[in-house]
Design a protein around this motif. Structure first.
Motif, mmCIF file in Angstrom:
data_model
loop_
_atom_site.group_PDB
_atom_site.id
_atom_site.type_symbol
_atom_site.label_atom_id
_atom_site.label_comp_id
_atom_site.label_asym_id
_atom_site.label_seq_id
_atom_site.Cartn_x
_atom_site.Cartn_y
_atom_site.Cartn_z
ATOM 1 N N LEU A 11 -33.180 -33.125 55.922
ATOM 2 C CA LEU A 11 -31.885 -33.233 56.585
ATOM 3 C C LEU A 11 -30.912 -33.964 55.673
ATOM 4 C CD1 LEU A 11 -33.054 -34.215 60.171
ATOM 5 C CD2 LEU A 11 -32.210 -31.994 59.417
ATOM 6 N N GLN A 12 -29.664 -33.503 55.655
ATOM 7 C CA GLN A 12 -28.646 -34.135 54.829
ATOM 8 C C GLN A 12 -27.444 -34.475 55.699
ATOM 9 O OE1 GLN A 12 -27.774 -31.850 51.274
ATOM 10 N NE2 GLN A 12 -29.794 -30.879 51.350
ATOM 11 N N GLN A 13 -26.875 -35.658 55.453
ATOM 12 C CA GLN A 13 -25.713 -36.112 56.222
ATOM 13 C C GLN A 13 -24.434 -35.662 55.528
ATOM 14 O OE1 GLN A 13 -26.006 -38.011 59.125
ATOM 15 N NE2 GLN A 13 -23.822 -37.661 59.437
ATOM 16 N N ASN A 32 -21.751 -32.450 61.010
ATOM 17 C CA ASN A 32 -22.469 -33.716 60.850
ATOM 18 C C ASN A 32 -23.686 -33.593 59.930
ATOM 19 O OD1 ASN A 32 -20.785 -35.265 62.655
ATOM 20 N ND2 ASN A 32 -21.667 -34.038 64.310
ATOM 21 N N VAL A 33 -24.789 -33.083 60.485
ATOM 22 C CA VAL A 33 -26.044 -33.022 59.732
ATOM 23 C C VAL A 33 -26.373 -31.563 59.422
ATOM 24 C CG1 VAL A 33 -28.499 -33.598 59.748
ATOM 25 C CG2 VAL A 33 -26.856 -35.111 60.869
ATOM 26 N N THR A 35 -29.220 -28.823 57.012
ATOM 27 C CA THR A 35 -30.436 -28.654 56.221
ATOM 28 C C THR A 35 -30.222 -27.464 55.300
ATOM 29 O OG1 THR A 35 -32.848 -28.497 56.326
ATOM 30 C CG2 THR A 35 -31.612 -27.088 57.819
#
Length: 306
Positions: A11-13, A32-33, A35
């Protein structure tokens, strides 16, 4: 079954709402988040198992080399453009399994009789008099099948199968059409050194079996790798050319061709002596008939001189 490879994603912010990041599945902006997988980004809830729908974001998953349209048994929530992805539980249901040990095949496999095997499982079933298994690796070796098992030549020769030495040699061959082995006791059709299952030795036009029947070899290719084509008697008659003289089909015997027309050899005759002309010298008369060279010379000799 699907061929898969194990992968993982994190997961990446997204730090700024101004970044125009579009989900590769739903086509909407990711705020927001996200992948990522193979240079594509997704909402976490869009990156899910093709079978159960569970999210795969932030963990391990199995990705298929097949497209979704190739795997009709999977009820996928992904778009047609997306590859198949599976969670650990669903992967166990669709992964290829060894036909001998029934465990999942993770690495390379051997395919025999439309079944897949671990290389370590595809070994000879032979057992010696002391009960010791042969277990010779059969990859790239002649396979001798018997009762859903397979043997190397040495072990098969020791079996009391009632199969002659000549038949054993045939068993090491493969059908020229389907490339599968022959089972002991099965019928085999042979033509010019090639062997066929009776169900594979068929007419190339109507697909009826020509085993133990009259047939005609249709192939004109000298390529040894090309598939031979055969015609049953009925299809050969349907495809046969018509004799320009008697109007019947030229089915048997050599045909004589002249000026784009085909003739039975027995129909291509001299109009005077009625002997077959064959491939000898002949002459065409003004009325479209043919005379042999001998009759032509005789006519010239008998004609009055002026």
């Amino acid at each position: 079954m699907v061929e898969t490879q194990k992968s993982s994603t994190a997961l990446q912010q997204i730090t700024s709402n101004d970044v125009s990041t579009i989900c590769s599945k739903c086509g909407e902006k990711i705020l927001n988040v996200m992948t990522a997988d193979e240079n594509k980004v997704y909402h976490p809830h869009c990156f899910n198992c093709s079978d159960c729908g569970k999210t795969l974001a932030g963990g391990f998953f199995y990705k298929s080399k097949n497209s979704k349209s190739d795997e009709s048994t999977i009820t996928s929530r992904n778009s047609l453009a997306e590859p198949l992805r599976f969670c650990e539980i669903c992967y166990k249901k669709v992964a290829p399994k060894c036909a001998r040990c029934h465990n999942i095949i993770e690495a390379s496999s051997i395919v025999w009789e439309d079944k897949k095997f671990h290389e370590t499982c595809f070994t000879c079933w032979g057992v010696d008099k002391n009960g010791v298994q042969c277990q010779k690796p059969m990859k790239d070796e002649p396979v001798y099948p018997l009762n859903d098992k397979w043997y190397c030549k040495i072990c098969f020769d020791k079996l009391d199968t009632g199969v002659s030495a000549a038949a054993r040699d045939i068993l090491s061959q493969k059908c020229r059409k389907c490339y599968k082995e022959f089972a002991p006791g099965s019928l085999v059709s042979e033509y010019k050194g090639d062997y066929y299952h009776p169900t594979c030795f068929i007419c190339s036009q109507c697909n009826t079996s020509i085993a133990s029947k009259s047939f005609y070899h249709q192939s004109k290719s000298d390529d040894q790798q090309s598939e031979a084509k055969f015609l049953c008697e009925n299809c050969h008659i349907k495809n046969a050319q018509e004799c320009a003289e008697c109007k019947n089909k030229i089915v048997n015997g050599e045909a004589i061709g002249f000026e784009g027309k085909q003739y039975h050899r027995s129909c291509f005759t001299c109009q005077n002596c009625h002997n077959e002309i064959g491939t000898a010298h002949f002459f065409k008369t003004k009325d479209g008939k043919y005379i042999c060279q001998q009759c032509s010379l005789q006519q010239q000799h008998d004609s009055p001189t002026k």
